[in-house]
Structures are given as structure tokens and as C-alpha cells.
Design an enzyme around this catalytic site. Structure first.
Site, PDB file in Angstrom:
ATOM      1  N   LYS A  55       2.104  -9.250  -0.179  1.00  0.00           N
ATOM      2  CA  LYS A  55       1.709  -8.542  -1.318  1.00  0.00           C
ATOM      3  C   LYS A  55       2.769  -7.458  -1.404  1.00  0.00           C
ATOM      4  O   LYS A  55       2.873  -6.543  -0.392  1.00  0.00           O
ATOM      5  CB  LYS A  55       0.534  -8.037  -1.604  1.00  0.00           C
ATOM      6  CG  LYS A  55       0.021  -7.462  -2.813  1.00  0.00           C
ATOM      7  CD  LYS A  55      -1.590  -7.229  -2.859  1.00  0.00           C
ATOM      8  CE  LYS A  55      -1.914  -6.462  -4.409  1.00  0.00           C
ATOM      9  NZ  LYS A  55      -1.464  -5.189  -4.527  1.00  0.00           N
TER      10      LYS A  55
ATOM     11  N   CYS B 173       0.861  -1.261   0.031  1.00  0.00           N
ATOM     12  CA  CYS B 173       0.026   0.063   0.057  1.00  0.00           C
ATOM     13  C   CYS B 173       0.792   1.172   0.082  1.00  0.00           C
ATOM     14  O   CYS B 173       1.549   1.465   1.020  1.00  0.00           O
ATOM     15  CB  CYS B 173      -0.878  -0.099   0.949  1.00  0.00           C
ATOM     16  SG  CYS B 173      -1.906   1.730   1.369  1.00  0.00           S
TER      17      CYS B 173
ATOM     18  N   GLY C 129      -1.617  -5.802 -11.527  1.00  0.00           N
ATOM     19  CA  GLY C 129      -1.517  -4.265 -12.054  1.00  0.00           C
ATOM     20  C   GLY C 129      -2.008  -4.021 -13.419  1.00  0.00           C
ATOM     21  O   GLY C 129      -1.688  -4.872 -14.265  1.00  0.00           O
TER      22      GLY C 129
ATOM     23  N   ALA D 201      -8.094  -5.932  -9.465  1.00  0.00           N
ATOM     24  CA  ALA D 201      -8.656  -5.050  -8.791  1.00  0.00           C
ATOM     25  C   ALA D 201      -9.880  -4.329  -9.503  1.00  0.00           C
ATOM     26  O   ALA D 201     -10.760  -4.758  -9.700  1.00  0.00           O
ATOM     27  CB  ALA D 201      -7.933  -4.090  -7.984  1.00  0.00           C
ATOM     28  N   ARG D 202      -9.376  -3.055  -9.941  1.00  0.00           N
ATOM     29  CA  ARG D 202     -10.273  -2.002 -10.811  1.00  0.00           C
ATOM     30  C   ARG D 202     -11.094  -2.976 -11.961  1.00  0.00           C
ATOM     31  O   ARG D 202     -12.181  -2.677 -12.300  1.00  0.00           O
ATOM     32  CB  ARG D 202      -9.741  -1.174 -11.198  1.00  0.00           C
ATOM     33  CG  ARG D 202      -9.500   0.014 -10.045  1.00  0.00           C
ATOM     34  CD  ARG D 202      -9.031   1.340 -10.779  1.00  0.00           C
ATOM     35  NE  ARG D 202      -7.758   1.364 -11.274  1.00  0.00           N
ATOM     36  CZ  ARG D 202      -6.632   1.763 -11.020  1.00  0.00           C
ATOM     37  NH1 ARG D 202      -6.449   2.377  -9.707  1.00  0.00           N
ATOM     38  NH2 ARG D 202      -5.463   1.702 -11.523  1.00  0.00           N
TER      39      ARG D 202
END
Length: 315
Positions: free
Chosen positions: A156, A114, A215, A238-239
């Protein structure tokens, strides 16, 4: 609320490490703040997602507060295999958190990626890629104190500008017993720059444990290409999954069936309106006009959203 998961017995446990030896790359739903909660995990599992992560949970709060546990972690019998992601900077705290979730999940993941300033200021997230000995200590503690040997411990990470440092971190983590490593192919400063898939490939070539690429994955074709390009054992999204939860099933855009499934699941789970609505805004981004968005995105109640979906899409 952990009590919701009491039915989830040891016999329900699925070993996520086995997924990496299944003969195909593992399709993974990323830990996403506010979004990768039980209802959304339930949805993506219907569309060929192999493994799901919870949103990142602050381990210290989770260990200290029953209220935090009840609000941050909800699961159910069908929510497997499941990885709980923690932000931590102390070995004993991470180990305590892992012991709490062990009966209800299949593994934990330590967030070392993060890049947000608040997380790094607290000693969480991506600052840990510069502290390999601390990462080793945290992994070792979990390995020593969680009694179930099949419980996975993963990390991660983001990459360093000097990739030798990243490879060194990964080797040290591997030596301490990490189950697999997910690599987001950007450094701490990069946000929307191109992902360094070549770096992920080099890391994979230097490791014997599974490596997951992360990514800018927007379609199943992207995931397949990245898998072939990097040689990794899994691809985390993710997105791309927010925009199209049916992505892993090969859909180019969110099918109406998936929208209907989300409505049913979200209502069944009592999903708060803001979360329910935001997910639909993401899902419908590609299939609605600007004018439709202007109307849909400002709806302010579940009933208004349901009426809109019924009137416009027959959902």
C-alpha cells in the site's frame, strides 16, 4: 491471539487474488489503527465487504514477542479472506512475520504509505516509496520463504509529486511478484487535500496486476464513481466505513440494524469499552443531534451505553 484461529484450516483459505477476477470491483476495509480489529471486520463482512485488512502491525515486535502476537493479531474461522498489514524495513523480519501468520490469513501487505513522522523516522511506511529496491527485496524474501504459492503479497503506497517515480516503483514491485498494489492518491505531505484520482488512473494504465484505489470514499456511490473514473480493480475505504459500516451494502447512513449488530458482536468479542464506544460515536455521527452527542459521547460504561441505545433507539 493466534491460538483462537487454530480451527482455521488450509481448506478454509480463500484466495484474495481470485476476488479481483470476479467481474466486479472488490470492496475493501482498510487497515486502521485501533479500529479494523476482528469485531469490526466481523461487522463489515455482514454488509458486503469483500476483503478486510488488520491494523498495521510492527513486524519486528510481532516476530520478537509472543505478547505482541497475542495482543496485535486475533482472528476466527469466519474472518476470511484476511490480509495482515505489516510495517517493516528488513526483508528477513517481514518474511518471518509472514510465515507466522500464513496458516491463519490469506496474505500480507507491506505498509509503504503511513505518513506519520514516528513511522518514517523508524524507516517504515511512506519513506519506503523512495526505496524501491528495498521494497523489492522484502517482497522477494516473502515470496521465496512462504511455502504457500497462493498466499498474497501486496503493498500500500502513497504517490510521489513526480508520478514517473511512482510508476517506476510499482513496475519494480510487479516484477518481483507483488499480487496487487493499493494506491492512496495523496503524497506524503497531503492530509485533507483532494485525492489525485487522475494519478491512480495513470498508475492503473501502466500495470497489469490489480490496482486498488484509496482515499476519501464516503458512500457506495463514491466507490462506484472512483472505480469507473480510475479503472481500478478495487476500492479501499477507511473513515467512510467507520462512519457507516453498512456502506458497501448501499446504505446512505448507518441503519439501526447495523448498530444492533455492532453491540451484539462487540459484546460477544469482549471489545474494550473505549473501542466499543468510539465505534458507536462514529456510526451515530450522522444520525444524532448535537445535544444527543453531548450526552452520548461522555457516557463512561458499557451499561450506560446500552441503556441509552435502548431508551432512545430501542436497540
Amino acid at each position: 491471539m493466534i491460538s483462537d484461529a487454530i480451527e482455521t484450516t488450509q481448506c478454509q483459505r480463500k484466495d484474495p487474488v481470485d476476488l479481483f477476477h470476479s467481474g466486479h470491483f472488490v470492496k475493501i476495509c482498510a487497515p486502521m489503527v485501533r479500529y479494523s480489529k476482528l469485531a469490526f471486520r466481523t461487522l463489515v463482512r455482514k454488509y458486503n465487504c469483500d476483503l478486510c485488512y488488520t491494523p498495521m502491525i510492527i513486524a519486528a515486535d510481532f516476530v520478537r514477542s509472543v505478547k505482541a502476537r497475542d495482543s496485535e493479531f486475533t482472528t476466527s474461522k469466519g474472518d476470511r479472506p484476511l490480509i495482515v498489514q505489516f510495517a517493516a524495513n528488513e526483508a528477513q523480519v517481514l518474511s518471518d512475520a509472514a510465515r507466522i501468520v500464513c496458516p491463519f490469513a490469506d496474505g500480507i501487505d507491506l505498509n509503504c504509505g503511513c505518513p506519520q513522522r514516528w513511522a518514517m523516522a523508524e524507516g517504515y511506511g511512506a519513506c519506503l516509496i523512495n526505496k524501491p529496491e528495498l521494497v523489492q527485496d522484502m517482497v522477494r524474501h516473502v515470496r521465496n520463504q512462504v511455502e504457500n504459492p497462493r498466499f498474497s503479497v501486496s503493498i500500500k503506497i502513497r504517490i510521489h509529486d513526480d508520478l514517473k517515480r511512482t510508476v517506476d516503483l510499482c513496475r519494480k514491485a510487479e516484477a518481483t511478484g507483488v499480487s496487487w498494489i493499493t494506491v492512496h492518491g495523496r503524497n506524503v505531505e497531503e492530509r485533507h487535500q483532494p485525492v489525485h484520482y487522475d494519478a491512480i488512473k495513470i498508475i492503473k494504465q501502466n500495470m497489469s496486476i490489480p490496482i486498488v484505489a484509496n482515499g476519501d470514499v464516503k458512500t457506495l456511490k463514491d466507490a462506484e464513481n472512483i472505480h469507473h473514473m480510475t479503472g481500478t480493480d478495487g476500492v479501499m475505504v477507511a473513515r467512510g466505513l467507520l462512519a457507516n459500516p453498512a456502506m458497501f451494502a448501499g446504505y446512505e447512513e448507518t441503519p439501526l440494524k447495523c448498530i444492533q449488530d455492532w453491540v451484539d458482536i462487540a459484546l460477544e468479542h469482549g471489545t474494550p469499552f473505549t473501542c466499543f464506544h468510539h465505534h458507536l460515536m462514529y456510526m451515530m455521527e450522522r444520525i444524532t443531534s448535537k445535544q444527543e452527542k453531548r450526552v452520548f459521547n461522555v457516557l463512561s460504561s458499557t451499561s450506560a451505553v446500552l441503556d441509552y441505545l435502548n431508551d432512545h433507539y430501542g436497540v
